[in-house]
Design an enzyme around this catalytic site. Structure first.
Site, PDB file in Angstrom:
ATOM      1  N   TRP A 162       0.724  -1.388   0.090  1.00 17.17           N
ATOM      2  CA  TRP A 162       0.098  -0.052   0.273  1.00 17.17           C
ATOM      3  C   TRP A 162       0.620   1.283   0.043  1.00 17.17           C
ATOM      4  O   TRP A 162       1.562   1.543   1.072  1.00 17.17           O
ATOM      5  CB  TRP A 162      -0.733   0.006   1.343  1.00 17.17           C
ATOM      6  CG  TRP A 162      -1.870  -1.122   1.176  1.00 17.17           C
ATOM      7  CD1 TRP A 162      -3.019  -1.081   0.609  1.00 17.17           C
ATOM      8  CD2 TRP A 162      -1.692  -2.486   1.743  1.00 17.17           C
ATOM      9  NE1 TRP A 162      -3.643  -2.222   0.899  1.00 17.17           N
ATOM     10  CE2 TRP A 162      -2.779  -3.201   1.638  1.00 17.17           C
ATOM     11  CE3 TRP A 162      -0.559  -2.992   2.423  1.00 17.17           C
ATOM     12  CZ2 TRP A 162      -3.043  -4.503   1.968  1.00 17.17           C
ATOM     13  CZ3 TRP A 162      -0.673  -4.648   2.952  1.00 17.17           C
ATOM     14  CH2 TRP A 162      -2.146  -5.063   2.479  1.00 17.17           C
ATOM     15  N   HIS A 184      -6.805   1.568   2.667  1.00 16.96           N
ATOM     16  CA  HIS A 184      -7.788   0.635   2.382  1.00 16.96           C
ATOM     17  C   HIS A 184      -8.873   0.669   3.585  1.00 16.96           C
ATOM     18  O   HIS A 184      -8.849   1.474   4.672  1.00 16.96           O
ATOM     19  CB  HIS A 184      -7.523  -1.027   2.360  1.00 16.96           C
ATOM     20  CG  HIS A 184      -6.573  -1.521   3.375  1.00 16.96           C
ATOM     21  ND1 HIS A 184      -5.825  -2.704   3.453  1.00 16.96           N
ATOM     22  CD2 HIS A 184      -6.162  -0.684   4.515  1.00 16.96           C
ATOM     23  CE1 HIS A 184      -5.169  -2.588   4.381  1.00 16.96           C
ATOM     24  NE2 HIS A 184      -5.216  -1.576   5.154  1.00 16.96           N
ATOM     25  N   ARG A 210      -4.370   6.233  -2.025  1.00 19.11           N
ATOM     26  CA  ARG A 210      -3.122   5.485  -2.320  1.00 19.11           C
ATOM     27  C   ARG A 210      -2.219   6.627  -3.121  1.00 19.11           C
ATOM     28  O   ARG A 210      -2.389   7.262  -3.932  1.00 19.11           O
ATOM     29  CB  ARG A 210      -3.116   4.289  -3.185  1.00 19.11           C
ATOM     30  CG  ARG A 210      -4.217   3.339  -2.736  1.00 19.11           C
ATOM     31  CD  ARG A 210      -3.392   2.286  -2.009  1.00 19.11           C
ATOM     32  NE  ARG A 210      -4.270   1.240  -1.591  1.00 19.11           N
ATOM     33  CZ  ARG A 210      -4.693   0.202  -2.096  1.00 19.11           C
ATOM     34  NH1 ARG A 210      -4.292  -0.118  -3.125  1.00 19.11           N
ATOM     35  NH2 ARG A 210      -5.941  -0.601  -1.493  1.00 19.11           N
ATOM     36  N   GLN A 224     -13.824   1.633  -1.560  1.00 22.66           N
ATOM     37  CA  GLN A 224     -14.088   0.110  -1.362  1.00 22.66           C
ATOM     38  C   GLN A 224     -15.185  -0.198  -0.245  1.00 22.66           C
ATOM     39  O   GLN A 224     -15.605   0.761   0.352  1.00 22.66           O
ATOM     40  CB  GLN A 224     -12.706  -0.275  -0.609  1.00 22.66           C
ATOM     41  CG  GLN A 224     -11.564  -0.186  -1.217  1.00 22.66           C
ATOM     42  CD  GLN A 224     -10.289  -0.810  -0.349  1.00 22.66           C
ATOM     43  OE1 GLN A 224     -10.191  -0.854   0.746  1.00 22.66           O
ATOM     44  NE2 GLN A 224      -9.273  -1.406  -1.080  1.00 22.66           N
ATOM     45  N   VAL A 267      -5.213 -12.140   5.971  1.00 19.27           N
ATOM     46  CA  VAL A 267      -6.048 -13.495   5.629  1.00 19.27           C
ATOM     47  C   VAL A 267      -5.102 -14.460   5.645  1.00 19.27           C
ATOM     48  O   VAL A 267      -3.984 -14.560   5.008  1.00 19.27           O
ATOM     49  CB  VAL A 267      -7.018 -13.220   4.652  1.00 19.27           C
ATOM     50  CG1 VAL A 267      -8.433 -12.375   4.964  1.00 19.27           C
ATOM     51  CG2 VAL A 267      -6.153 -12.632   3.453  1.00 19.27           C
ATOM     52  N   ALA A 320     -13.002 -12.212   5.476  1.00 20.12           N
ATOM     53  CA  ALA A 320     -13.087 -10.767   5.277  1.00 20.12           C
ATOM     54  C   ALA A 320     -12.973 -10.522   3.767  1.00 20.12           C
ATOM     55  O   ALA A 320     -12.504 -11.423   3.131  1.00 20.12           O
ATOM     56  CB  ALA A 320     -11.929 -10.136   5.910  1.00 20.12           C
TER      57      ALA A 320
HETATM   58  N1  DAH Z   1      -7.401  -4.417   1.925  1.00 20.29           N
HETATM   59  C1  DAH Z   1      -7.035  -5.033   0.723  1.00 20.29           C
HETATM   60  C2  DAH Z   1      -6.576  -4.063  -0.256  1.00 20.29           C
HETATM   61  O1  DAH Z   1      -7.103  -2.764  -0.156  1.00 20.29           O
HETATM   62  C3  DAH Z   1      -8.293  -5.726   0.198  1.00 20.29           C
HETATM   63  C4  DAH Z   1      -8.664  -6.880   1.002  1.00 20.29           C
HETATM   64  C5  DAH Z   1      -8.073  -8.161   0.811  1.00 20.29           C
HETATM   65  C6  DAH Z   1      -9.547  -6.823   1.887  1.00 20.29           C
HETATM   66  C7  DAH Z   1      -8.686  -9.166   1.673  1.00 20.29           C
HETATM   67  C8  DAH Z   1     -10.020  -7.663   2.762  1.00 20.29           C
HETATM   68  C9  DAH Z   1      -9.506  -8.930   2.499  1.00 20.29           C
HETATM   69  O2  DAH Z   1     -10.752  -7.845   3.932  1.00 20.29           O
HETATM   70  O3  DAH Z   1      -9.654 -10.127   3.327  1.00 20.29           O
HETATM   71  O4  DAH Z   1      -5.883  -4.283  -1.208  1.00 20.29           O
END
Ligand code: DAH
Length: 352
Positions: A162, A184, A210, A224, A267, A320
Site C-alpha cells: 500500500w 484501505h 494511495r 472500497q 487473511v 473478510a
Molecule cells: N484491503 C485490501 C486492499 O485494499 C483488500 C482486501 C483483501 C480486504 C483481503 C480484505 C481481505 O478484507 O480479506 O488491497
C-alpha cells in the site's frame, strides 16, 4: 381664458378624496350611506347636474363631459366596492395575485447521485439483504488500525503493498503511532472487533487513498466496501457462497466468477475474486489483460488478527473481503477508464 368653477363643480377635483371615503366604507351600511351622499337622487352628482343648467353654453361644453366622466367613475367604483363586499376574502386575494394555474411552471432542476455513490449503495444493499450491518469509519487513520492490527508489523515489507500518504502527526502516547490517509477500509476490522463480540456481520463502505500513479484501472483515491463475518464455525465455503451470491445480485446469474489464490497479510488463505471482462467477454483485451477483472481481495481472517483484538482464534473463525467499488461500476456499466468517474464531466455523469 380661465374659468371659475361653480362651488359644487369642485367635486370633479375631489375625486381622490371621495374614492378614499369609499374605500373606508367596509360594510353594507357605510356603503349605502356613501351611495346616497354622492349618487343618490339628492346626492352631490345630481345637484351638480342640475347646476349645469344654470351655466353658460361655453361653460356647459367645458364641464358637461367632466361631470359625466365623474359620474361614470363613481358608479364603477361603487359597483366594484359592492362586489368586493360580497365576494369571499380568499377569492378577493387570489384575484389580487392574478394566480393563473394554467401558466407553465418554473423548471425544477434535480440533482442526482454520483454513479459511485449509487454503486456503493447497491453493494451495501446486496449484503444487507444477507444479514450484514453497515458501518463507517475515519478516512484519516492511525497506522495501528491501518497496519499493526492487520498483521502488518512496522518495517515489514508487506507495507509496500500500500503506497501510503502519511499525515505529519504522531500520537504523543505512541498508541496509534503515526497518522495516515487510510489505504484501505480494512482498518475498520480492528475498530469493530475491539468494540464488539462475535457474531459479527458487517460491511464498511468508504473512501481510500494511495500514493500511486493513475491509469485506466487505478486512481489515487477510490472507494472500497470492506466486509467482515466472524462467528464460531465459519468456513471458506461460507466465504465463497456469500461472494457468489453477491456477484449474482449485482451482475446477474450469467456472469462468470473466478477465485484465485492471493496474498494479504490479514487473511489465510487469501483469494482474489474476478469477473469476466465486459469488453472482451473473457477473451483477453487491453483493458483486462487476461479476460478477467479483479474486483476484490478476500480470505479467512488470520489468527494473528483475532489475537491482536483479543479474540480467541481457537474459538472463532471468519472471513473478510475488500471490494473495489469503481471496478464494480465499470463492470456494471461497461466503462473502460476509472478516471472518468472523477473528471466531473457532466456529459458522462448525467448518464447514470
Ligand atoms: N484491503 C485490501 C486492499 O485494499 C483488500 C482486501 C483483501 C480486504 C483481503 C480484505 C481481505 O478484507 O480479506 O488491497
Amino acid at each position: 381664458m380661465t374659468m371659475q368653477l361653480p362651488p359644487d363643480i369642485s367635486l370633479v377635483s375631489e375625486l381622490h378624496a371621495i374614492e378614499a371615503e369609499l374605500a373606508a366604507a367596509t360594510n353594507a351600511t357605510a356603503l349605502e350611506a356613501w351611495r346616497v351622499k354622492y349618487l343618490g337622487r339628492r346626492g352631490r352628482l345630481s345637484q351638480l347636474t342640475q347646476q349645469l343648467g344654470s351655466l353658460s353654453l361655453e361653460q356647459r361644453r367645458a364641464f358637461g363631459p367632466l361631470v359625466n366622466d365623474a359620474k361614470r367613475t363613481l358608479e364603477d367604483l361603487f359597483a366594484a366596492a359592492q362586489r368586493a363586499l360580497q365576494e369571499p376574502k380568499a377569492a378577493r386575494e387570489s384575484a389580487a395575485h392574478h394566480l393563473d394555474v394554467t401558466l407553465p411552471g418554473k423548471p425544477v432542476t434535480l440533482g442526482r447521485l454520483h454513479p459511485i455513490t449509487q454503486t456503493v449503495r447497491e453493494i451495501c444493499a446486496a449484503f444487507q439483504g444477507m444479514g450484514f450491518d453497515v458501518a463507517e469509519g475515519p478516512e484519516v487513520e492511525w497506522e495501528r488500525y491501518n497496519f499493526d492490527l492487520l498483521n502488518i508489523p512496522r518495517d515489514h515489507p508487506a507495507r509496500d503493498m500500500w503506497d501510503t500518504l502519511w499525515i505529519n502527526w504522531t500520537d504523543p502516547n505512541e498508541e496509534g503511532r503515526r497518522m495516515l490517509l487510510r489505504t484501505h477500509t480494512s482498518p475498520m476490522q480492528g475498530r469493530i472487533m475491539e468494540q464488539a463480540k462475535p457474531p459479527i456481520r458487517v460491511v464498511v463502505p468508504g473512501k481510500v487513498f494511495r500514493h500511486e500513479a493513475t491509469d485506466a484501472r487505478h486512481e489515487w483515491h477510490f472507494f472500497q466496501v470492506e466486509g467482515l463475518a466472524v462467528d464460531r464455525g465459519i468456513t471458506f465455503a461460507d466465504l465463497k457462497g456469500t461472494l457468489y451470491e453477491f456477484a449474482r445480485r449485482i451482475f446477474g446469474a450469467d456472469r462468470r466468477v473466478r477465485f484465485r489464490c492471493d496474498y494479504f497479510p490479514f487473511v489465510e488463505p487469501g483469494v482474489e475474486m474476478a469477473i469476466d471482462c465486459f469488453l472482451c467477454k473473457g477473451e483477453g483485451c487491453s483493458l483486462c489483460g487476461d479476460g478477467w477483472i479483479e474486483i476484490m481481495g478476500a480470505g479467512m481472517v488470520h489468527p494473528n488478527v483475532f489475537s491482536a483484538v483479543g479474540y480467541d482464534p481457537e474459538e472463532y473463525t471468519g472471513f473478510a473481503f475488500g471490494i473495489g467499488a469503481e471496478r464494480v461500476a465499470m463492470l456494471k456499466h461497461g466503462i473502460d477508464d476509472i478516471r472518468r468517474f472523477y473528471a466531473n464531466d457532466l456529459r458522462f455523469l448525467r448518464q447514470f
